[in-house]
Design an enzyme around this catalytic site. Structure first.
Site, PDB file in Angstrom:
ATOM      1  CE  LYS A  43      -2.078   1.751  -3.205  1.00 36.40           C
ATOM      2  NZ  LYS A  43      -0.740   1.718  -2.873  1.00 36.40           N
TER       3      LYS A  43
HETATM    4  C1  LIG Z   1      -0.127   0.941  -1.958  1.00 35.59           C
HETATM    5  C2  LIG Z   1       1.426   0.565  -1.913  1.00 35.59           C
HETATM    6  C3  LIG Z   1       1.796  -0.539  -0.990  1.00 35.59           C
HETATM    7  C4  LIG Z   1       1.131  -1.433  -0.212  1.00 35.59           C
HETATM    8  O1  LIG Z   1      -0.099  -2.299  -1.056  1.00 35.59           O
HETATM    9  P1  LIG Z   1      -0.926  -3.098  -0.455  1.00 35.59           P
HETATM   10  O2  LIG Z   1      -1.728  -3.883  -1.527  1.00 35.59           O
HETATM   11  O3  LIG Z   1      -2.008  -1.940   0.371  1.00 35.59           O
HETATM   12  O4  LIG Z   1      -0.586  -4.145   0.828  1.00 35.59           O
HETATM   13  C5  LIG Z   1       3.152  -0.676  -0.995  1.00 35.59           C
HETATM   14  N1  LIG Z   1       3.994   0.078  -1.882  1.00 35.59           N
HETATM   15  C6  LIG Z   1       3.577   1.141  -2.523  1.00 35.59           C
HETATM   16  C7  LIG Z   1       4.585   1.793  -3.223  1.00 35.59           C
HETATM   17  C8  LIG Z   1       2.025   1.411  -2.501  1.00 35.59           C
HETATM   18  O5  LIG Z   1       1.613   2.365  -3.256  1.00 35.59           O
END
Ligand SMILES: *Cc1c(COP(=O)(O)O)cnc(C)c1O
Length: 453
Positions: A110
């Site tokens: 993120k």
């Molecule tokens: C947010 C997140 C996901 C999922 O990603 P999306 O874009 O919501 O599908 C997967 N793994 C981790 C570690 C995350 O923080």
């Protein structure tokens, strides 16, 4: 370039306006009016550094921004990553690669989007002279990535509510040890649902929202999706040329943001064969892509908590294309889904998506197996990506979090203790948090006292 809402009842807006708004006024999500064809640029983009590639990509979209400013913001956004390649591609075998997306400040993918969004916000604020107050609730990852995107930024205060005692100690440290005066982690006596409910109510208080210029950081912001397209191109350029023909990107998926970015990149000319929707036991998207039925189910907490979702907030963007870019149909599907919690598609076309799901037992087994076979340590989210593969394709698994964020699961499965310098450093830092009851008036009073005006 202009951006339109998936629901078709809001006016088209510029890049900057779409980023500032987040959600469109009609409740829809923003998408480019037309997707550009970037295939002619691939040759020129080969070999660019990550920030250079990101700038070249984003300037196609941010057409109402000054290019020198955009370049500066992009360069700034990837400075706090600890790996020189930012998003290194690690080869495990001839046809299996891992794209590591966990070298940012909070050790999860993120950061790629939220470091940039934080800089875009700061730029917009410095232009308008108006302050904003960002408010959100988190069960872990998103809150800390948002905090690290905004800490120390001029003109922004950030308030993140989280359920006291129900986020991991490490996630709490990431939120509470920043030392930044504009960051307010609020430990709420209650559940994540309580925290989220309070945030929703506060956003519903239009006087409060206007007076304090409350703003959300959520997974549906256009800039987040676009920022995430970049590393798919970057992964492609890191593959050996003879491996680029038939690539399947395998994406641990929750809200469908990460994988959607890859799919959009393909529609804009990235040569990729397919995209694997890899869910944990909360498998609404697995069920959709294998049966055409989109149906809410209860969330069962898993070893991969950032993928524990009930509905996938970015799915609406895929739906828009699925329904032939017809906003009326999007509204009909979303309306029925909101009212009944389910929607059965007739003749559902999964396009280039494949799907798999992994239970907690499977996650443990995979972590052990991958370690034994390749000496590679995968975090519980990434583990969901090591599923049965198509032998005709080269697999690129997206590693979405650093294994050291989930030490218990890793140690149990492999016997080793994963470490990260960044996480070790957190342990020495002072925790600053504000404890509040799960009470809307208490939270409102806190915000009124500490907001920037
Ligand atoms: C947010 C997140 C996901 C999922 O990603 P999306 O874009 O919501 O599908 C997967 N793994 C981790 C570690 C995350 O923080």
């Amino acid at each position: 370039m202009q951006y339109v809402s998936t629901r078709g009842k809001s006016e088209a807006v510029s890049f900057t306006q779409a980023v500032a708004a987040g959600l469109a006024p009609d409740g829809g999500l923003y998408l480019p009016q037309e997707l550009p064809d970037l295939s002619g640029k691939l040759a020129a983009w080969e070999g660019l550094s990550y920030p250079e590639l990101c700038f070249e990509f984003l300037k196609v979209f941010a057409t109402d921004m000054d290019e020198a400013v955009l370049r500066r913001l992009v360069e700034d956004s990837y400075k706090r990553f600890t790996h020189p390649k930012i998003a290194p591609l690690v080869g495990l075998s001839e046809d299996l690669y891992v794209l590591e997306l966990f070298h940012g400040p909070t050790l999860a993918f993120k950061d790629f989007a939220l470091q940039l969004v934080g800089n875009l916000y700061e730029e917009q604020i410095s232009g308008s002279g108006e302050h904003i107050n960002v408010l959100g609730a988190t069960s872990g990852d998103t809150g800390s990535a948002a905090i690290h995107g905004l800490l120390g930024k001029d003109g922004v205060n950030i308030f993140i509510l989280y359920p006291d005692g129900r986020v991991s100690p490490l996630q709490e440290r990431q939120m509470t040890t920043t030392g930044a005066a504009n960051v307010f982690p609020l430990a709420i006596t209650g559940s994540f649902d309580d925290a989220q409910h309070i945030v929703k109510e506060l956003f519903g208080d239009l006087d409060l929202k206007r007076q304090y210029r409350l703003s959300a950081i959520n997974s549906i912001n256009l800039a987040r999706i676009l920022a995430q397209c970049v590393y798919y191109f970057y992964a492609y350029f890191q593959l050996p040329k003879e491996r680029r023909e038939a690539v399947e990107f395998i994406v641990p998926t929750g809200n469908f943001g990460n994988i959607l970015a890859g799919w959009l990149a393909k529609r804009m000319g990235l040569p990729a064969a397919s995209f694997r929707v890899a869910t944990n036991q909360n498998d609404i998207l697995y069920r959709l892509f294998t049966t055409g039925l989109y149906e809410v189910d209860e969330v069962v907490p898993s070893l991969a908590p950032s993928m524990d979702i009930q509905v996938a907030s970015n799915f609406e963007r895929f739906l828009y294309y699925l329904e032939g870019r017809n906003p009326e149909k999007v509204r009909a599907v979303m309306g029925q889904f909101r009212d009944s919690g389910r929607y059965q598609f007739e003749n559902f076309d999964p396009d280039v998506f494949t799907a798999s799901r992994t239970t907690d037992a499977g996650i443990r087994e995979i972590i052990a197996e991958v370690y034994k076979k390749y000496g590679y340590v995968a975090d519980p989210h990434t583990a969901c990506g090591f599923v049965e593969r198509d032998p005709a394709k080269t697999a690129v698994v997206l590693a979405t979090a650093h294994p050291a964020k989930f030490p218990d699961t890793i140690t149990e499965a492999t016997g080793i203790e994963p470490t990260s310098l960044a996480l070790e450093e957190l342990k020495a830092k002072e925790i600053v948090r504000h404890e509040l009851p799960a009470d809307i008036d208490a939270v409102r009073a806190f915000i009124e006292e500490h907001a920037q005006l």
